[in-house]
Write an enzyme that holds these catalytic residues in place. Structure first.
Site, PDB file in Angstrom:
ATOM      1  N   HIS A   1       6.119   7.833   9.622  1.00 49.56           N
ATOM      2  CA  HIS A   1       6.325   7.945   8.026  1.00 49.56           C
ATOM      3  C   HIS A   1       6.337   9.213   7.067  1.00 49.56           C
ATOM      4  CE1 HIS A   1       3.268   4.881   7.254  1.00 49.56           C
ATOM      5  NE2 HIS A   1       3.941   5.440   5.617  1.00 49.56           N
TER       6      HIS A   1
ATOM      7  N   ASP B   1       3.346   5.165  15.147  1.00 45.62           N
ATOM      8  CA  ASP B   1       3.657   5.424  13.123  1.00 45.62           C
ATOM      9  C   ASP B   1       2.544   7.048  13.378  1.00 45.62           C
ATOM     10  OD1 ASP B   1       4.508   6.502  11.349  1.00 45.62           O
ATOM     11  OD2 ASP B   1       3.919   4.249  10.614  1.00 45.62           O
TER      12      ASP B   1
ATOM     13  N   SER C   1      -1.782   6.227   3.959  1.00 39.38           N
ATOM     14  CA  SER C   1      -0.970   6.200   5.358  1.00 39.38           C
ATOM     15  C   SER C   1      -1.660   7.255   5.404  1.00 39.38           C
ATOM     16  CB  SER C   1       0.692   6.600   4.754  1.00 39.38           C
ATOM     17  OG  SER C   1       1.603   5.090   4.968  1.00 39.38           O
TER      18      SER C   1
HETATM   19  N1  ARG Z   1       4.356   0.429   4.968  1.00 43.11           N
HETATM   20  C1  ARG Z   1       3.618   1.418   5.811  1.00 43.11           C
HETATM   21  C2  ARG Z   1       4.086   1.924   3.722  1.00 43.11           C
HETATM   22  O1  ARG Z   1       3.636   1.592   2.771  1.00 43.11           O
HETATM   23  C3  ARG Z   1       4.924   1.896   6.535  1.00 43.11           C
HETATM   24  C4  ARG Z   1       6.000   2.525   5.878  1.00 43.11           C
HETATM   25  C5  ARG Z   1       7.036   3.269   6.787  1.00 43.11           C
HETATM   26  N2  ARG Z   1       7.764   2.454   7.637  1.00 43.11           N
HETATM   27  C6  ARG Z   1       8.658   1.425   7.305  1.00 43.11           C
HETATM   28  N3  ARG Z   1       9.264   1.320   8.429  1.00 43.11           N
HETATM   29  N4  ARG Z   1       9.392   1.794   6.081  1.00 43.11           N
HETATM   30  O2  ARG Z   1       4.308   3.254   3.779  1.00 43.11           O
HETATM   31  N1  GLU Z   2       2.570   2.467   4.409  1.00 45.22           N
HETATM   32  C1  GLU Z   2       1.525   2.855   3.006  1.00 45.22           C
HETATM   33  C2  GLU Z   2       1.555   3.802   3.176  1.00 45.22           C
HETATM   34  O1  GLU Z   2       2.594   4.849   3.228  1.00 45.22           O
HETATM   35  C3  GLU Z   2       0.330   2.898   3.552  1.00 45.22           C
HETATM   36  C4  GLU Z   2       0.232   1.599   3.923  1.00 45.22           C
HETATM   37  C5  GLU Z   2      -0.762   0.836   3.066  1.00 45.22           C
HETATM   38  O2  GLU Z   2       0.095   1.091   1.408  1.00 45.22           O
HETATM   39  O3  GLU Z   2      -1.789  -0.089   2.698  1.00 45.22           O
HETATM   40  O4  GLU Z   2       0.263   4.633   1.868  1.00 45.22           O
END
Ligand code: ARG
Ligand code: GLU
Length: 731
Positions: free
Chosen positions: A92, A228, A658
């Protein structure tokens, strides 16, 4: 805790006690620590399981692992996994760059991409990677001659002067970049000496069926089944220094990169996460916390629910629409879901109640403390200020999420620069120039824009805005509404068929007419009129008040932080995250969810295949992966005929982490951080070791996908892989 769950025999009790004592159960440790301060934690980290000196993690001499951890783009982390500049980060995190390289003919989201060799790696325009070579505490230089209670107007100007001067000195001395940022709300300042590389190329990107598997349904959720990850390479000029893209640039020669340990981990193992957490606010008052969980979060959630419903529907209609909206959707949905977890977690944990109790203790202390006269009135001032600002914060959140959340209205900002030309009576040349800029600037926007989709969003969000903001409605909104017999759909028809911003050819036609002298149409453009109305309301009625509020709160927050540190002299404070390099440590650990079952700490490939569903894009497992699974063809990466996929641990992380490396007790790479569990997303405000978990892809799954699925074994040959438990050190 274990003892209270169910009756156990005396023998078990004593065994439990004994093992508990013998292993001194590592506690999840709250904190995102500045690597240059780890010396103070060395004893504790060693006790928890760390087996290398902390100065291998970071040192000033340039030989620490900090040189293997990079800020990837503007808000992710990446790490070097070979001496030839190979970078590992999340899928991502690479998504936006890959979107720029993808089309319906070259659909890397559907098919993935693995370069067959270095020549096949694809340059990513605009992408950068930043190394942190060294950090130093420069508080004395920045705060010289500045008193605690100096008002911010005066203080800020002095601080900025000192920062500019000190950064210059560091740049001259090091021939590198230097950035100074505030820590502890401006009670400390640190300089980071950095190097930013700008020729970055795409190396590997699994298809969405692996890299985004589970999509938004599984996002922020444990158990998780997403691979990911993606891979890039840093290229440098002939001197190994940053250079603009050139075909002949060489892979960056890295003296420090991470060894990879493929022998796995078990529950309780020591782990560290090294990276760039973006924002935490652990020390704010209950009044500020209430603004988050009862005002801004709920409004954003409500507005985005509507927008996402519409986008999802339209993305299902054509592949073209899917590609246009997939990256935008992921971004909008990400916050939307996290905030739902945050509100829930803060409520379930009674976080404001706990803050209020703490504030009582603080107040008692502040009432009698000597030498800090300002401490006494801090909380009362915060309460007064926050409550006065609440209605303005609320309205502005609707402005931002419901009105400016409509793409077309948001584009009104592009028309602004043209209007400024007319207002200022600038000549034909200036106008031509601005027209060109607007037209070319908007081209990128139209590439990913579908007016029919956006029109549906308009109808849905405007309905919300008209209902919730009746008392604040700008005159222009009311006028347009009346002119369309109070029918939002009729209003939308008008805006989308008559705005010159709604399609590229309309904008081009306007540009041609305007350079021939006819530019009047812009002042009656219905989308711009709405943009302008909301913008004017913000400028006149809201922003001045909020600006003053945030400035005052910033002043109070800084003093409150200082006072809290004075009250708890023994407590080990860490500075809130600010997108600078940090290290957190914890252990591999399962999770007791809100429901009845206990989650394991690990997921496996069988679970991925069990979720396979050909009717839902996000749960479609690629055929090749299913074939590998059926044959158990895991190469060197399987574990007794199974394939680990993801795991959780109790490291304190935040957005920006991330792509961060998850390291074992020897500082070897065992996983790639990419998320947090829903139960603990409130950790940006309140870290609860029982509920907060970071989620990582198992490094063996990464290698299996690159090697067996992507056929990119040549990349594995570049890496340094150790297999034995705990690992050998590199020779
Ligand atoms: N929650 C994770 C972050 O904050 C992954 C985001 C990407 N994945 C998604 N399904 N949108 O970045
Ligand atoms: N998915 C998050 C990011 O893009 C990291 C996970 C989080 O926020 O803990 O940085």
């Amino acid at each position: 805790m274990l003892l209270t769950i169910k009756p156990v025999s005396l023998l078990t009790v004593s065994i439990l006690f004994f093992t508990a004592l013998a292993a001194s159960p590592a506690q999840a440790k709250e904190g995102v620590w500045i690597p240059a301060t780890l010396k103070a934690h060395e004893k504790e980290m060693r006790h928890e399981g760390l087996e290398i000196p902390v100065d291998q993690l970071y040192n000033d001499a340039g030989t620490g692992l900090n040189n293997a951890v990079v800020l990837f783009g503007k808000g992710c982390t990446g790490e070097l996994i070979s001496g030839k500049g190979l970078i590992l980060t999340n899928h991502h995190c690479g998504y936006g760059s890959v979107q720029g390289l993808s089309s319906t003919e070259n659909d890397y989201f559907a098919n993935g991409f693995f370069a067959p060799n270095m020549e096949g790696e694809i340059p990513c325009k605009g992408l950068t990677v930043t190394f942190i070579r060294r950090m130093e505490n420069v508080t004395n230089k920045i705060l010289a001659g500045i008193s605690d209670t100096m008002r911010d107007e005066q203080r800020d100007a002095l601080v900025l002067q000192h920062i500019a001067k000190t950064e210059k000195e560091y740049m001259a001395a090091t021939h590198l970049d230097a950035q100074i940022k505030p820590y502890f709300e401006g009670n400390q300042y640190w300089v980071a000496i950095t190097e930013t590389y700008r020729d970055i190329r795409l190396v590997g990107f699994p298809p969405n069926g692996i890299g985004a598997f589970g999509g938004d349904v599984e996002n922020w959720i444990w158990p998780r089944h997403t691979g990911d990850f993606s891979m890039f390479r840093v290229y440098a000029g002939t001197d190994n220094k940053p250079a603009d893209y050139a075909k002949g640039n060489q892979p960056y020669q890295a003296a420090q990169f991470l060894s990879i340990n493929t022998s796995g981990y078990k529950e309780g193992d020591f782990t560290m996460v090294y990276g760039f957490p973006g924002t935490t606010k652990e020390y704010i008052s209950s009044y500020e916390l209430k603004q988050v969980y009862s005002i801004t979060d709920p409004i954003s959630i409500a507005a985005r629910s509507r927008k996402l419903d519409v986008w999802t529907k339209h993305m299902g209609l054509t592949r073209e629409n899917f590609i246009k909206y997939t990256s935008k959707r992921a971004g909008v949905a990400n916050g939307w879901k996290k905030w739902q977890g945050e509100v829930r977690g803060l409520q379930l944990n009674n976080a404001t109640g706990k803050k209020e109790a703490y504030e009582k203790v603080f107040q008692k202390w502040a009432d009698t403390v000597k030498g800090m006269p300002y401490a006494k009135g801090l909380l009362a001032d915060m309460k007064r200020s926050a409550e006065k600002a609440d209605p303005f914060i609320k309205q502005d959140q609707y402005n931002k999420e419901a009105v400016l959340g409509i793409e077309l209205v948001q584009q009104g900002s592009a028309a602004e620069s043209l209007i400024a030309c007319f207002r200022l009576g600038l000549g034909k040349d200036a106008l031509e120039d601005t027209l060109k800029k607007v037209v070319s600037g908007m081209a990128g926007f139209y590439k990913n824009y579908d007016a029919a989709t956006d029109k549906d969003v308009f109808e849905s969000l405007m309905t919300l805005y008209f209902t919730k903001c009746a008392a604040w409605l700008p005159e222009e909104f009311a006028t347009q509404y009346r002119a369309h017999n109070q029918d939002i759909n009729a209003l939308a028809d008008d805006v989308y068929s008559n705005s010159m911003l709604a399609a590229q050819d309309k904008l081009n036609a306007f540009a041609t007419a305007a350079s021939a002298g006819d530019s009047t149409k812009i002042l009656t453009d219905p989308a711009w009129l709405l943009y302008n109305a909301v913008n004017t309301m913000r400028k006149e009625k809201i922003t001045p008040i909020l600006k003053e509020y945030y400035a005052h709160m910033h002043y109070l927050d800084r003093l409150y932080m200082k006072a809290q540190m004075a009250m708890n002299k023994k407590k080990d404070f860490y500075p809130d995250a600010n997108l600078t390099l940090r290290l957190s440590y914890g252990q591999v650990k399962g999770l007791k969810p809100d429901g009845s079952a206990k989650y394991s700490y690990q997921t496996k490939l069988d679970e991925v295949v069990a979720l396979d569903d050909s009717t839902q894009d996000i749960f479609k497992v690629p055929k090749k992966l299913k074939d590998l699974y059926r044959k158990k063809d895991y190469g060197r990466w399987g574990v007794n005929g199974t394939m680990p996929v993801a795991f959780i641990a109790s490291n304190h992380t935040s957005g920006g982490n991330s792509g961060s490396p998850v390291l074992n007790k020897k500082g070897e790479l065992i996983g790639l951080n990419f998320d947090r569990a829903y139960e603990g997303t409130m950790s940006d405000y309140y870290f609860d070791p029982n509920r907060c978990r970071n989620i990582s892809v198992d490094i063996r799954y990464v290698l299996f996908i690159a090697d067996k699925f992507g056929g990119a074994g040549w990349l594995v040959d570049e890496m340094w892989i150790v297999k034995s438990q705990g690992g050998n050190s590199r020779h």
